[in-house]
Design an enzyme around this catalytic site. Structure first.
Site, short mmCIF file in Angstrom:
data_model
loop_
_atom_site.label_atom_id
_atom_site.label_comp_id
_atom_site.label_asym_id
_atom_site.label_seq_id
_atom_site.Cartn_x
_atom_site.Cartn_y
_atom_site.Cartn_z
N GLU A 116 -55.31 -39.99 -79.46
CA GLU A 116 -55.68 -38.91 -78.81
C GLU A 116 -56.62 -38.54 -80.78
O GLU A 116 -56.74 -38.47 -81.63
CB GLU A 116 -54.06 -38.33 -78.78
CG GLU A 116 -53.91 -37.74 -77.71
CD GLU A 116 -53.19 -36.09 -77.58
OE1 GLU A 116 -52.75 -36.33 -75.97
OE2 GLU A 116 -53.81 -35.29 -78.24
N CYS A 139 -47.59 -43.84 -85.54
CA CYS A 139 -48.34 -43.47 -86.64
C CYS A 139 -45.96 -43.98 -87.52
O CYS A 139 -45.04 -44.92 -87.06
CB CYS A 139 -47.54 -43.27 -87.23
SG CYS A 139 -47.37 -42.17 -89.04
N CYS A 153 -43.36 -34.37 -87.09
CA CYS A 153 -44.16 -34.84 -86.46
C CYS A 153 -44.04 -36.09 -85.27
O CYS A 153 -43.42 -36.54 -85.68
CB CYS A 153 -44.93 -35.62 -87.72
SG CYS A 153 -46.94 -35.93 -87.39
N SER A 186 -56.05 -36.69 -94.61
CA SER A 186 -54.67 -36.04 -95.47
C SER A 186 -53.66 -37.33 -95.67
O SER A 186 -53.77 -37.99 -94.27
CB SER A 186 -54.74 -35.17 -93.56
OG SER A 186 -53.00 -34.22 -94.27
N SER A 209 -49.97 -33.60 -97.79
CA SER A 209 -49.00 -33.35 -96.93
C SER A 209 -47.67 -33.17 -97.76
O SER A 209 -46.64 -33.96 -98.57
CB SER A 209 -49.01 -34.39 -95.90
OG SER A 209 -49.80 -34.11 -94.94
N LEU A 210 -47.04 -32.20 -98.48
CA LEU A 210 -46.45 -32.32 -99.22
C LEU A 210 -44.69 -31.47 -98.58
O LEU A 210 -44.60 -31.88 -98.72
CB LEU A 210 -46.58 -30.67 -100.99
CG LEU A 210 -45.50 -30.72 -101.78
CD1 LEU A 210 -45.10 -32.72 -102.39
CD2 LEU A 210 -46.19 -30.26 -102.85
N HIS A 211 -45.08 -30.36 -98.63
CA HIS A 211 -43.93 -29.86 -97.14
C HIS A 211 -42.71 -29.55 -98.42
O HIS A 211 -41.94 -28.96 -97.13
CB HIS A 211 -43.87 -30.55 -95.87
CG HIS A 211 -44.63 -30.71 -94.99
ND1 HIS A 211 -45.90 -30.21 -94.66
CD2 HIS A 211 -45.71 -32.28 -94.74
CE1 HIS A 211 -46.76 -30.25 -94.62
NE2 HIS A 211 -46.58 -31.86 -93.91
N ASN A 227 -45.23 -26.00 -85.50
CA ASN A 227 -44.96 -25.97 -83.69
C ASN A 227 -43.34 -27.00 -84.07
O ASN A 227 -43.33 -27.73 -84.00
CB ASN A 227 -46.40 -27.06 -83.43
CG ASN A 227 -47.44 -26.22 -83.59
OD1 ASN A 227 -47.72 -24.98 -83.21
ND2 ASN A 227 -48.22 -26.99 -84.15
N CYS A 272 -53.46 -31.37 -83.88
CA CYS A 272 -52.72 -32.40 -84.57
C CYS A 272 -51.17 -32.65 -85.07
O CYS A 272 -51.48 -34.03 -85.42
CB CYS A 272 -53.35 -31.52 -86.54
SG CYS A 272 -55.47 -30.93 -86.58
N1 SAH Z 1 -50.41 -39.13 -92.20
C1 SAH Z 1 -50.83 -37.83 -92.20
C2 SAH Z 1 -52.34 -37.45 -91.58
C3 SAH Z 1 -50.96 -37.13 -89.57
S1 SAH Z 1 -51.35 -35.50 -89.84
C4 SAH Z 1 -50.45 -36.94 -93.33
O1 SAH Z 1 -49.44 -36.62 -93.57
O2 SAH Z 1 -50.77 -35.66 -93.53
C5 SAH Z 1 -51.55 -34.45 -90.24
C6 SAH Z 1 -51.05 -32.83 -90.86
O3 SAH Z 1 -50.39 -32.32 -89.44
C7 SAH Z 1 -50.19 -33.10 -91.77
O4 SAH Z 1 -50.55 -31.36 -92.42
C8 SAH Z 1 -48.87 -32.59 -91.10
O5 SAH Z 1 -47.99 -32.46 -92.01
C9 SAH Z 1 -49.53 -32.14 -89.69
N2 SAH Z 1 -47.89 -32.05 -89.06
C10 SAH Z 1 -47.58 -33.28 -88.17
N3 SAH Z 1 -46.49 -31.74 -87.86
C11 SAH Z 1 -46.88 -30.43 -87.41
C12 SAH Z 1 -45.63 -29.71 -86.66
N4 SAH Z 1 -44.77 -30.29 -86.28
N5 SAH Z 1 -45.99 -28.42 -86.85
C13 SAH Z 1 -47.38 -28.20 -88.05
N6 SAH Z 1 -48.43 -29.31 -88.52
C14 SAH Z 1 -47.89 -30.21 -88.20
#
Ligand code: SAH
Length: 343
Positions: free
Chosen positions: A93, A113, A120, A191, A214-216, A291, A332
């Site tokens: 996608e 992935c 995710c 990213s 992506s720290l989170h 999300n 995304c």
């Molecule tokens: N592997 C890479 C790129 C793919 S994810 C990474 O980890 O950055 C792209 C972005 O979407 C990342 O910042 C990820 O944290 C975010 N993402 C993934 N699942 C999500 C969700 N359920 N809600 C909001 N953002 C999300």
């Protein structure tokens, strides 16, 4: 299988064309057809002699030829999700998003992935890595469909770009080639879930792209819960250190992505901890409304505001990504879920 020319740099293509005893300038024509005019077959290349088109067709294939299977618009937004088919029947996608300043292509660097971040939806199953030509092809397929050129590219679809390092970087170089799609490097965002060795390597590539990490989570415990594989590779302190060095070497501000998950990583104590981790760094924090997935819920807007307030109070630049419901973030972050809705 025939050799792919879609992922070749112009100089490499020229070598192949000369091997066919054809003049070198033909390589420039073919490169422009693929990367500027988004041709998906040699027969479309109308300024090449018919005999040459037939010969090319016999010898080569074009991996940038990615087919649209389905697309779905997001109501009220100029965002379209595409279900695409690259070579070998691989389904991926990609998303085309329109902002005030132009169109952004969000491309997938892998089908599935392997990182398994719990929030995710892309990480359910790793299928294979995409090639550079196939990444270009995702953007070109959407470009053909919308009739509009992209001004920005984000490597934010499914997959971990730094786990597919060579092809992701080849893609960045190809898509920014002035003789091709010519997307400015500063308008490209990669990213990553934060692979430290690869971030170090990337800092030495001389590319002016934007690195998003992506720290989170502001501590290892929470990060291990949310991103078990990424957290097992390095601690948040080590990651912040590597990113600090990246910013020092490249003079480019690193973006930290922090998805706001109710009761998990969104407390004021978490905000303070994050501010402490990033204090004094050339960086920027982007708070992303989650999300919802499984038991995880999005933080309320008030919580996000308070979290942002702590960060900016401590001098850390912070933005809250527009919350568009099933919009851009869904596109995304939840490619696989999106895939289901497209079916
Ligand atoms: N592997 C890479 C790129 C793919 S994810 C990474 O980890 O950055 C792209 C972005 O979407 C990342 O910042 C990820 O944290 C975010 N993402 C993934 N699942 C999500 C969700 N359920 N809600 C909001 N953002 C999300």
């Amino acid at each position: 299988m025939k050799m792919d020319v879609g992922g070749l740099f112009l100089e490499e293509l020229a070598v192949e064309i000369e091997r066919l005893h054809e003049p070198k300038y033909r390589a420039g024509q073919i490169f422009r057809w693929m990367h500027q005019r988004n041709a998906v077959s040699f027969q479309e290349m109308s300024d090449l002699p018919k005999g040459l088109r037939d010969k090319l067709e016999e010898e080569f294939r074009i991996s940038t030829s990615v087919a649209i299977i389905k697309k779905s618009g997001i109501p009220g937004e100029d965002t379209t999700k595409y279900l695409l088919e690259a070579g070998q029947g691989t389904i991926i996608e990609s998303v085309s998003m329109a902002y005030g300043y132009g169109r952004t292509a969000c491309v997938s660097t892998q089908a599935g992935c392997a990182m398994g971040c719990v929030f995710c939806a892309s990480g359910e199953m790793f299928e294979r890595s995409m090639t550079a030509g196939e990444m270009c092809g995702q953007a070109y397929a959407m470009q053909r469909d919308t009739g509009e050129k992209f001004s920005r590219v984000v490597l934010m679809g499914s997959g971990e770009p730094l786990a597919n390092y060579d092809e992701s970087l080849r893609f960045v170089r190809l898509v920014s080639d002035p003789g091709g799609a010519n997307v400015g490097r500063r308008r490209i965002t990669l990213s990553t879930c934060g692979l430290p060795r690869e971030i170090e390597k990337l800092s030495k590539e001389g590319l002016a792209l934007t690195l998003a990490v992506s720290l989170h989570a502001s501590n290892d415990e929470t990060r291990a819960r949310l991103m078990p594989k990424a957290a097992s590779i390095c601690s948040v302190k080590e990651l912040a250190k590597v990113c600090r060095e990246y910013a020092n070497v490249t003079k480019r501000r690193v973006t930290y992505e922090h998805t706001m998950i109710k009761g998990v990583n969104d407390s004021l104590a978490n905000a303070k901890e994050l501010a402490g981790l990033l204090a004094g760094d050339l960086c920027h924090v982007n708070l992303i409304p989650l999300n919802g997935i499984q038991a995880l819920e999005r933080s309320p807007a008030k919580t996000v505001e308070a979290f942002a307030g702590v960060l900016s109070g401590k001098g850390i630049p912070v933005t809250v990504r527009r919350s568009l419901g099933a919009g851009i973030e869904a596109a995304c972050g939840q490619l696989k879920a999106g895939h289901k809705t497209l079916d």
